[in-house]
Design a protein around this motif. Structure first.
Motif, PDB file in Angstrom:
ATOM      1  N   LEU A  48       0.822  -1.218   0.000  1.00 32.06           N
ATOM      2  CA  LEU A  48       0.000   0.000   0.000  1.00 32.06           C
ATOM      3  C   LEU A  48       0.851   1.261   0.000  1.00 32.06           C
ATOM      4  CD1 LEU A  48      -2.888  -0.887   2.499  1.00 32.06           C
ATOM      5  CD2 LEU A  48      -3.068  -0.598   0.032  1.00 32.06           C
ATOM      6  N   PHE A  49       1.859   1.295   0.858  1.00 32.97           N
ATOM      7  CA  PHE A  49       2.663   2.506   0.960  1.00 32.97           C
ATOM      8  C   PHE A  49       3.626   2.657  -0.217  1.00 32.97           C
ATOM      9  CE2 PHE A  49       0.956   2.477   5.182  1.00 32.97           C
ATOM     10  CZ  PHE A  49       0.878   3.820   5.522  1.00 32.97           C
ATOM     11  N   THR A  50       4.002   1.550  -0.816  1.00 31.52           N
ATOM     12  CA  THR A  50       4.818   1.646  -2.024  1.00 31.52           C
ATOM     13  C   THR A  50       4.019   2.282  -3.152  1.00 31.52           C
ATOM     14  OG1 THR A  50       6.144  -0.304  -1.429  1.00 31.52           O
ATOM     15  CG2 THR A  50       6.117   0.339  -3.757  1.00 31.52           C
ATOM     16  N   VAL A  51       2.785   1.821  -3.341  1.00 35.64           N
ATOM     17  CA  VAL A  51       1.930   2.393  -4.378  1.00 35.64           C
ATOM     18  C   VAL A  51       1.634   3.861  -4.075  1.00 35.64           C
ATOM     19  CG1 VAL A  51      -0.317   2.245  -5.528  1.00 35.64           C
ATOM     20  CG2 VAL A  51       0.911   0.145  -4.925  1.00 35.64           C
ATOM     21  N   SER A  52       1.385   4.163  -2.797  1.00 30.94           N
ATOM     22  CA  SER A  52       1.111   5.548  -2.412  1.00 30.94           C
ATOM     23  C   SER A  52       2.311   6.448  -2.694  1.00 30.94           C
ATOM     24  CB  SER A  52       0.742   5.625  -0.928  1.00 30.94           C
ATOM     25  OG  SER A  52      -0.494   4.973  -0.673  1.00 30.94           O
ATOM     26  N   ALA A  53       3.512   5.957  -2.405  1.00 32.27           N
ATOM     27  CA  ALA A  53       4.717   6.739  -2.675  1.00 32.27           C
ATOM     28  C   ALA A  53       4.865   6.997  -4.170  1.00 32.27           C
ATOM     29  CB  ALA A  53       5.948   6.011  -2.134  1.00 32.27           C
ATOM     30  N   LEU A  54       4.543   5.999  -4.986  1.00 31.55           N
ATOM     31  CA  LEU A  54       4.611   6.176  -6.440  1.00 31.55           C
ATOM     32  C   LEU A  54       3.581   7.202  -6.914  1.00 31.55           C
ATOM     33  CD1 LEU A  54       5.075   2.454  -7.551  1.00 31.55           C
ATOM     34  CD2 LEU A  54       6.811   4.266  -7.554  1.00 31.55           C
ATOM     35  N   LEU A  55       2.395   7.173  -6.318  1.00 30.07           N
ATOM     36  CA  LEU A  55       1.364   8.139  -6.686  1.00 30.07           C
ATOM     37  C   LEU A  55       1.764   9.568  -6.316  1.00 30.07           C
ATOM     38  CD1 LEU A  55      -1.874   6.210  -5.603  1.00 30.07           C
ATOM     39  CD2 LEU A  55      -1.098   6.650  -7.933  1.00 30.07           C
ATOM     40  N   LEU A  56       2.598   9.689  -5.291  1.00 27.29           N
ATOM     41  CA  LEU A  56       3.014  11.013  -4.830  1.00 27.29           C
ATOM     42  C   LEU A  56       4.263  11.528  -5.542  1.00 27.29           C
ATOM     43  CD1 LEU A  56       2.450  10.634  -0.981  1.00 27.29           C
ATOM     44  CD2 LEU A  56       1.299  12.268  -2.484  1.00 27.29           C
ATOM     45  N   LEU A  57       4.840  10.723  -6.410  1.00 28.96           N
ATOM     46  CA  LEU A  57       6.058  11.142  -7.108  1.00 28.96           C
ATOM     47  C   LEU A  57       5.935  12.514  -7.784  1.00 28.96           C
ATOM     48  CD1 LEU A  57       7.603   7.947  -8.770  1.00 28.96           C
ATOM     49  CD2 LEU A  57       8.734   9.545  -7.219  1.00 28.96           C
ATOM     50  N   PRO A  58       4.808  12.799  -8.454  1.00 28.06           N
ATOM     51  CA  PRO A  58       4.708  14.123  -9.111  1.00 28.06           C
ATOM     52  C   PRO A  58       4.741  15.300  -8.144  1.00 28.06           C
ATOM     53  CG  PRO A  58       3.092  12.588 -10.011  1.00 28.06           C
ATOM     54  CD  PRO A  58       3.658  11.948  -8.789  1.00 28.06           C
ATOM     55  N   THR A  59       4.506  15.052  -6.852  1.00 35.70           N
ATOM     56  CA  THR A  59       4.467  16.147  -5.880  1.00 35.70           C
ATOM     57  C   THR A  59       5.798  16.361  -5.172  1.00 35.70           C
ATOM     58  OG1 THR A  59       3.802  14.791  -3.961  1.00 35.70           O
ATOM     59  CG2 THR A  59       2.060  15.552  -5.458  1.00 35.70           C
ATOM     60  N   ARG A  60       6.775  15.529  -5.469  1.00 33.41           N
ATOM     61  CA  ARG A  60       8.028  15.595  -4.706  1.00 33.41           C
ATOM     62  C   ARG A  60       8.767  16.913  -4.981  1.00 33.41           C
ATOM     63  NH1 ARG A  60       9.305  12.747  -9.246  1.00 33.41           N
ATOM     64  NH2 ARG A  60      11.382  13.041 -10.165  1.00 33.41           N
ATOM     65  N   THR A  61       9.429  17.375  -3.946  1.00 34.02           N
ATOM     66  CA  THR A  61      10.256  18.580  -4.043  1.00 34.02           C
ATOM     67  C   THR A  61      11.636  18.259  -3.489  1.00 34.02           C
ATOM     68  OG1 THR A  61       9.443  19.320  -1.887  1.00 34.02           O
ATOM     69  CG2 THR A  61       8.303  20.169  -3.826  1.00 34.02           C
ATOM     70  N   SER A  62      12.582  19.122  -3.746  1.00 33.81           N
ATOM     71  CA  SER A  62      13.950  18.898  -3.290  1.00 33.81           C
ATOM     72  C   SER A  62      14.013  18.875  -1.761  1.00 33.81           C
ATOM     73  CB  SER A  62      14.868  19.992  -3.833  1.00 33.81           C
ATOM     74  OG  SER A  62      16.162  19.867  -3.282  1.00 33.81           O
ATOM     75  N   LEU A  63      14.671  17.867  -1.227  1.00 31.44           N
ATOM     76  CA  LEU A  63      14.800  17.761   0.223  1.00 31.44           C
ATOM     77  C   LEU A  63      15.710  18.857   0.779  1.00 31.44           C
ATOM     78  CD1 LEU A  63      15.120  13.897   0.684  1.00 31.44           C
ATOM     79  CD2 LEU A  63      13.073  15.317   0.825  1.00 31.44           C
ATOM     80  N   ARG A  64      16.529  19.437  -0.072  1.00 32.47           N
ATOM     81  CA  ARG A  64      17.421  20.503   0.376  1.00 32.47           C
ATOM     82  C   ARG A  64      16.651  21.752   0.791  1.00 32.47           C
ATOM     83  NH1 ARG A  64      22.202  20.253  -4.282  1.00 32.47           N
ATOM     84  NH2 ARG A  64      22.906  18.096  -3.822  1.00 32.47           N
ATOM     85  N   GLU A  65      15.418  21.868   0.287  1.00 31.48           N
ATOM     86  CA  GLU A  65      14.605  23.034   0.629  1.00 31.48           C
ATOM     87  C   GLU A  65      13.904  22.888   1.977  1.00 31.48           C
ATOM     88  OE1 GLU A  65      11.823  23.503  -2.508  1.00 31.48           O
ATOM     89  OE2 GLU A  65      13.334  23.726  -4.083  1.00 31.48           O
ATOM     90  N   MET A  66      13.958  21.684   2.535  1.00 28.33           N
ATOM     91  CA  MET A  66      13.210  21.407   3.754  1.00 28.33           C
ATOM     92  C   MET A  66      13.982  21.822   5.008  1.00 28.33           C
ATOM     93  SD  MET A  66      10.516  20.032   2.531  1.00 28.33           S
ATOM     94  CE  MET A  66      10.058  19.466   0.881  1.00 28.33           C
ATOM     95  N   PRO A  67      13.294  22.382   5.987  1.00 31.99           N
ATOM     96  CA  PRO A  67      13.921  22.620   7.290  1.00 31.99           C
ATOM     97  C   PRO A  67      14.394  21.300   7.883  1.00 31.99           C
ATOM     98  CG  PRO A  67      11.820  23.770   7.123  1.00 31.99           C
ATOM     99  CD  PRO A  67      11.901  22.863   5.955  1.00 31.99           C
ATOM    100  N   ARG A  68      15.612  21.264   8.369  1.00 32.78           N
ATOM    101  CA  ARG A  68      16.194  19.997   8.851  1.00 32.78           C
ATOM    102  C   ARG A  68      15.380  19.366   9.972  1.00 32.78           C
ATOM    103  NH1 ARG A  68      18.797  18.007   4.934  1.00 32.78           N
ATOM    104  NH2 ARG A  68      17.344  19.387   3.888  1.00 32.78           N
ATOM    105  N   ARG A  69      14.930  20.181  10.926  1.00 33.70           N
ATOM    106  CA  ARG A  69      14.164  19.611  12.055  1.00 33.70           C
ATOM    107  C   ARG A  69      12.885  18.959  11.573  1.00 33.70           C
ATOM    108  NH1 ARG A  69      12.754  23.485  16.695  1.00 33.70           N
ATOM    109  NH2 ARG A  69      12.083  24.771  14.939  1.00 33.70           N
ATOM    110  N   TYR A  70      12.179  19.629  10.678  1.00 37.27           N
ATOM    111  CA  TYR A  70      10.936  19.074  10.141  1.00 37.27           C
ATOM    112  C   TYR A  70      11.205  17.799   9.356  1.00 37.27           C
ATOM    113  CZ  TYR A  70       7.286  18.515   6.584  1.00 37.27           C
ATOM    114  OH  TYR A  70       6.340  17.996   5.736  1.00 37.27           O
ATOM    115  N   LEU A  71      12.258  17.813   8.556  1.00 39.49           N
ATOM    116  CA  LEU A  71      12.544  16.681   7.687  1.00 39.49           C
ATOM    117  C   LEU A  71      12.801  15.415   8.488  1.00 39.49           C
ATOM    118  CD1 LEU A  71      12.891  15.943   4.708  1.00 39.49           C
ATOM    119  CD2 LEU A  71      15.332  16.405   4.964  1.00 39.49           C
TER     120      LEU A  71
END
Length: 301
Positions: A48-71
C-alpha cells in the motif's frame, strides 16, 4: 493556539481540502484491515505505501529546501505512527477487534489539543482534561460487550492482546506529536512523498524480518482493492498536509472530532462487522471528548 490562527478564514481552499482528507481518512481502518486479510499484516502495508509513494512522485520537491528539524523529526514521527497504526490493525485477532483498536487510535485529536497546549506553553484547563478523560471513557465503552459498559472487559481485551492495543495507543500519541510539530517546524514545506517512501521502506524491512509472514494472495479483486486503498490513503495524507500547513488548524481539529464515528461506520460496512449500540455510544464519547478538549483550547487562546 495563536490569535492569528483563529483569525484565518474558516472556508479557505486549504481548509476545505483538509475536510475532504478527513472523509478519506475515515476509510483507513476498514480498507487497511481488509487488505491485510489478503496480503498479510506486513505485506499489505508494504504494498500500500509503495503504491502511495509512487502516486506522490509528481508532488516531490527537493529535500534541500526542507527545514532539517521538520525533515528528520517529521519523518521519524510519520513512519513511527504508520508502523504502530497498521501493525495494530494487523495484530487484531478479528475484524471487530480491529475496529476497537482503531477507536484507540482516534484518541489523537484530543491528544493533539494537549500536545499543542504544551508546545505553546498554554495552561491546561478543566475543559481540555475533561475532554481527554471523556475520550478515554469512550474507548472503554467501545470495548465493552453488547450488554453494557464494562471496565473489566476493556482491560481483559487489552491484556489478552497488549501488542495491538499498545501499538494503537502509542500511535495516537505519535500522530498528535506529528500534527503539532509539523505546524511549527515545516515552514510551509511539504515532505510527504519522502515520508511515505520511508514508510514503505520500513514496512518492507519489517516484512523481510517477519518469519511468520503469510503468502500474498493476489487476484483481480485484490489488485483493485490495493489501487483504491492506496488512492484513498494518498489523498487523505496529501490533502491533510495541505490543510495543516495552509488551512485553519482549529477548524480541522474540530472537524476531525467526527472521525471516530465516520471511521466506525465505514469499517462496519467494509468489513461486514455489525457493531452493538454500546460501541456507537463509546465512539460518540470519543468524538464529544475531542470536541470538548478543542473548546478548552479556544478558551485558553
Amino acid at each position: 493556539m495563536s490569535k492569528s490562527e483563529l483569525s484565518k478564514p474558516v472556508w479557505n481552499g486549504a481548509t476545505l481540502l483538509g475536510l475532504v482528507a478527513i472523509l478519506f481518512w475515515s476509510t483507513s481502518v476498514g480498507v487497511t484491515r481488509s487488505t491485510i486479510e489478503f496480503l498479510g499484516r506486513t505485506g499489505a502495508p508494504a504494498v500500500l505505501f509503495t503504491v502511495s509513494a509512487l502516486l506522490l512522485l509528481p508532488t516531490r520537491t527537493s529535500l534541500r529546501e526542507m527545514p532539517r528539524r521538520y525533515l528528520w523529526l517529521g519523518a521519524a514521527l510519520f513512519v513511527g505512527y504508520e508502523l504502530c497504526f497498521v501493525l495494530a490493525l494487523g495484530f487484531a485477532r478479528s475484524r471487530h477487534e480491529a475496529i476497537e483498536v482503531g477507536m484507540v487510535n482516534y484518541l489523537w485529536p484530543s491528544l493533539t489539543v494537549l500536545c499543542s497546549a504544551i508546545a505553546g506553553r498554554k495552561r491546561l484547563n478543566v475543559w481540555m482534561l475533561g475532554g481527554l478523560a471523556l475520550a478515554f471513557a469512550g474507548v472503554i465503552a467501545a470495548s465493552s460487550p453488547p450488554e453494557g459498559l464494562s471496565l473489566s472487559q476493556f482491560f481483559h481485551n487489552a491484556a489478552s492482546n497488549p501488542l495491538s492495543y499498545g501499538l494503537a495507543f502509542i500511535g495516537a500519541i505519535v500522530w498528535a506529536l506529528y500534527s503539532t510539530c509539523t505546524k511549527h517546524m515545516a515552514e510551509g514545506k511539504n515532505a510527504l512523498w519522502f515520508f511515505m517512501a520511508l514508510s514503505a521502506a520500513g514496512f518492507w524491512i519489517v516484512h523481510a524480518c517477519n518469519v511468520e509472514r503469510t503468502p500474498m494472495n493476489w487476484s483481480t479483486h485484490v489488485v483493485i482493492q490495493v489501487a483504491l486503498a492506496s488512492a484513498a490513503v494518498t489523498l487523505a495524507y496529501m490533502l491533510w498536509n495541505i490543510g495543516v500547513l495552509r488551512g485553519n488548524i482549529h477548524v480541522l481539529g474540530l472537524a476531525a472530532n467526527g472521525t471516530p464515528l465516520m471511521s466506525a461506520l465505514f469499517a462496519s460496512v467494509l468489513l461486514s462487522a455489525p457493531l452493538p449500540p454500546v460501541f456507537w455510544g463509546g465512539a460518540a464519547m470519543v468524538a464529544i471528548g475531542s470536541l470538548i478538549a478543542g473548546m478548552g483550547a479556544r478558551r485558553s487562546a
